[in-house]
Write an enzyme that holds these catalytic residues in place. Structure first.
Site, short mmCIF file in Angstrom:
data_model
loop_
_atom_site.label_atom_id
_atom_site.label_comp_id
_atom_site.label_asym_id
_atom_site.label_seq_id
_atom_site.Cartn_x
_atom_site.Cartn_y
_atom_site.Cartn_z
N LYS A 101 131.12 -6.87 47.80
CA LYS A 101 129.72 -7.33 47.07
C LYS A 101 130.63 -8.53 46.17
O LYS A 101 129.71 -9.76 46.79
CB LYS A 101 130.22 -6.80 45.19
CG LYS A 101 128.95 -5.35 46.28
CD LYS A 101 128.55 -4.74 44.43
CE LYS A 101 128.90 -3.66 44.39
NZ LYS A 101 128.01 -2.80 43.12
N LYS A 113 138.81 -0.36 42.19
CA LYS A 113 137.85 0.55 40.81
C LYS A 113 138.90 2.28 41.31
O LYS A 113 140.16 1.54 41.42
CB LYS A 113 137.32 1.47 41.98
CG LYS A 113 135.65 1.82 41.19
CD LYS A 113 134.60 0.81 41.53
CE LYS A 113 133.88 1.33 40.65
NZ LYS A 113 132.79 0.43 40.64
N THR A 197 122.85 -5.92 36.03
CA THR A 197 123.54 -4.87 36.88
C THR A 197 121.36 -4.65 37.63
O THR A 197 121.02 -5.36 38.79
CB THR A 197 123.58 -3.89 37.22
OG1 THR A 197 124.85 -3.86 37.57
CG2 THR A 197 123.05 -2.96 38.83
N SER A 355 130.09 -10.34 35.38
CA SER A 355 131.66 -9.88 35.07
C SER A 355 132.37 -11.10 35.69
O SER A 355 133.60 -11.38 34.33
CB SER A 355 131.98 -8.92 35.61
OG SER A 355 132.26 -7.22 34.77
P1 NAD Z 1 124.08 6.26 34.11
O1 NAD Z 1 125.10 7.16 34.10
O2 NAD Z 1 123.76 5.26 33.39
O3 NAD Z 1 122.71 6.51 34.90
C1 NAD Z 1 122.46 7.56 35.81
C2 NAD Z 1 120.77 8.18 35.43
O4 NAD Z 1 121.24 8.97 37.13
C3 NAD Z 1 120.87 8.70 34.45
O5 NAD Z 1 119.10 8.57 34.51
C4 NAD Z 1 121.08 10.74 35.02
O6 NAD Z 1 120.06 11.11 34.17
C5 NAD Z 1 120.37 10.31 36.53
N1 NAD Z 1 120.93 11.31 37.02
C6 NAD Z 1 122.20 11.84 37.26
N2 NAD Z 1 122.31 12.35 38.08
C7 NAD Z 1 121.61 12.88 39.25
C8 NAD Z 1 120.90 13.67 40.31
N3 NAD Z 1 121.74 14.59 40.81
N4 NAD Z 1 119.57 13.51 40.88
C9 NAD Z 1 118.73 12.12 39.92
N5 NAD Z 1 119.12 11.91 38.68
C10 NAD Z 1 120.67 11.94 38.62
O7 NAD Z 1 124.76 4.83 34.90
P2 NAD Z 1 123.76 4.19 35.62
O8 NAD Z 1 125.48 2.77 35.18
O9 NAD Z 1 122.80 3.32 35.74
O10 NAD Z 1 123.80 4.15 37.57
C11 NAD Z 1 123.50 4.16 38.36
C12 NAD Z 1 123.63 3.96 40.15
O11 NAD Z 1 124.39 2.14 39.68
C13 NAD Z 1 125.23 4.64 40.40
O12 NAD Z 1 125.39 4.39 41.37
C14 NAD Z 1 126.26 3.35 39.94
O13 NAD Z 1 127.44 3.32 40.97
C15 NAD Z 1 124.92 2.31 39.87
N6 NAD Z 1 125.67 1.05 39.63
C16 NAD Z 1 125.48 1.05 38.15
C17 NAD Z 1 126.05 -1.06 37.83
C18 NAD Z 1 125.92 -0.83 36.63
O14 NAD Z 1 126.02 -1.65 35.68
N7 NAD Z 1 125.41 0.14 35.44
C19 NAD Z 1 126.62 -1.35 38.46
C20 NAD Z 1 126.60 -1.53 40.24
C21 NAD Z 1 126.25 -0.03 40.38
#
Ligand code: NAD
Length: 421
Positions: A101, A113, A197, A355
């Site tokens: 990234k 990480k 994001t 960030s």
């Molecule tokens: P979060 O914990 O805020 O939200 C996760 C969401 O996924 C929730 O709605 C949860 O209910 C749902 N979920 C959990 N298990 C599930 C399943 N088995 N099936 C379907 N839905 C499910 O997390 P986030 O920060 O939104 O991150 C989500 C993804 O995005 C992750 O892969 C994370 O690594 C990636 N990501 C997030 C960020 C960030 O800044 N938040 C940055 C880069 C990548």
């Protein structure tokens, strides 16, 4: 039902497929065997045991990790995840993805990480604070504003970043806002960080739609996951006039071909991103992924699109907001079917870009407006998308391989010029 062994196997296979694609990308960059040996694993991986005094007086010992993939370009950078399923393999793979990234977006970083095996939902606020501070004490020798800069990830937030920054500043005996990003505004956080994001996903989604001849206004979009990334994204797309026809959380999914009432759902979701349990007519996550739509955005967890469901996916564009949602086999199937894939290492890079802006502002002691942050993010991600897209055309490779070629290029040069290989 999936067992713990299944889960660990899936994570190990994510790590292996990351190593495979690194090998393939290095082939296009003139990287030799030594370069691959250096880049296929993090340079450093620290495992720590963190004793935490619980509210009932007992002591619970947690396991945590910090991986630093490669620091040839600059300090390593990447989030800290609090989750019961955190494994060494997962942290290692995620640190490599952070390197890619940073490479794609031209940030002066390598990837890092961290993670702690824990269920934050089962901890009180005081226990969570002791665990966060204990983790920083355990890794403090390895991290720092010019060494390795953590940030939030799954189930960690700006409050946890504030405790961690405070603990680090205590240990070092000087105020160190640049030690960690994703902090609250009052402690040196950046404007626009929380939704960065999703902002980034919106920018690359728009660029992909342009190339596919689809207008975002009126496009039917399905978003899997309604947490930080998925909910802000649904909001931005709804505001841009897209028809968000499906959303989901860990408990189920909602689908309406006429478009969902996103402001209503945002209003009803809880802090863990759950909303579907309020509705009787919910479907499963797997059913959601194969519904009619123009654009599909997995924004939840890994390994959602596999060789089983890839042939049935209707979307013309797949934008991976989540890390690792599509298996290597599914990538092949979708690419063959002409689906334009915007890979995770590009699609979810908005968070690390902002960030980086936060770290720059901390180092300068001079803070930018949200408009300035968004303008700079827009510029970086539009260029990054174009570079990955053009490379995929020039080299006749899929977008994922192209993203790794672009993402590794500078690191390959840096390790050579430093005389490491
Ligand atoms: P979060 O914990 O805020 O939200 C996760 C969401 O996924 C929730 O709605 C949860 O209910 C749902 N979920 C959990 N298990 C599930 C399943 N088995 N099936 C379907 N839905 C499910 O997390 P986030 O920060 O939104 O991150 C989500 C993804 O995005 C992750 O892969 C994370 O690594 C990636 N990501 C997030 C960020 C960030 O800044 N938040 C940055 C880069 C990548």
């Amino acid at each position: 039902m999936a067992t713990i062994v299944d889960h660990e196997k899936k994570k190990a296979s994510l790590f292996e497929s990351t190593q495979n694609i690194i090998k393939e990308a290095l082939g296009y960059l003139g990287g030799d065997t030594a370069t691959y040996e250096l880049m296929k694993e993090p340079l450093r991986l620290l495992t720590v045991r963190i004793p935490v005094r619980m509210d009932d007086g007992t002591v619970q010992v947690f396991t945590g990790y910090r991986a630093q993939h490669n620091d040839a370009v600059g300090p390593t950078k990447g989030g800290i995840r609090f989750h019961p399923d955190v494994t060494e393999e997962e942290v290692k793979a995620l640190s490599i993805w952070m390197s890619i990234k940073s490479g794609i977006t031209g940030l002066p970083y390598g990837g890092g990480k961290g993670g702690i095996q824990c269920d934050p939902r089962a901890l009180s606020m005081r226990e969570l604070e002791r665990l966060s501070r204990g983790y920083v004490r355990a890794i403090s020798q390895l991290v720092g504003p010019t060494k390795d800069i953590p940030a939030p990830d799954v189930f960690t937030n700006s409050q946890i970043m504030a405790w961690m920054m405070d603990e680090y500043s205590e240990i070092r005996e000087f105020e160190s806002p640049g030690f960690i990003t994703g902090k609250p505004l009052v402690l040196g956080g950046s404007a626009g960080r929380e939704s960065s994001t999703a902002k980034g996903v919106t920018i690359v989604l728009r660029e992909a739609a342009k190339r596919a001849g689809i207008s975002v206004e009126g496009a039917r979009v399905i978003v899997q996951g309604f947490g930080n990334a998925g909910s802000f994204l649904s909001k931005f797309l709804y505001e841009a006039g897209a028809k968000v026809v499906g959303i989901s959380d860990a408990y189920g999914a909602l689908y309406d071909p006429q478009g969902l009432d996103i402001p209503y759902l945002l209003d009803r979701r809880d802090s863990f991103g759950t909303v579907t349990n309020l509705f009787k007519n919910s479907i499963s996550n797997q059913e959601l992924l194969v519904q009619e739509c123009d654009i599909l955005v997995p924004a939840a967890i890994e390994n959602q699109i596999t060789e089983q469901n890839a042939p049935d996916i209707k979307a013309k564009i797949l934008v991976e907001a989540a890390n690792g949602p599509t298996t290597a086999k599914a990538t092949e199937i979708l690419t063959e079917r002409g689906v334009l894939i915007v890979p995770d290492v590009l699609a979810s890079a908005g968070g690390v870009v902002v960030s980086y802006f936060e770290w720059v502002q901390n180092n300068q002691g001079y803070y930018w407006s949200e408009e300035e942050v968004n303008e700079k993010l827009e510029k970086i991600l539009t260029q990054s998308f174009q570079q990955v897209y053009q490379t995929s055309i020039d080299k006749k490779v899929n977008m994922r391989l192209s993203a790794y070629i672009v993402g590794l290029k500078r690191m390959v040069e840096a390790v050579k010029i430093r005389g490491w290989v």
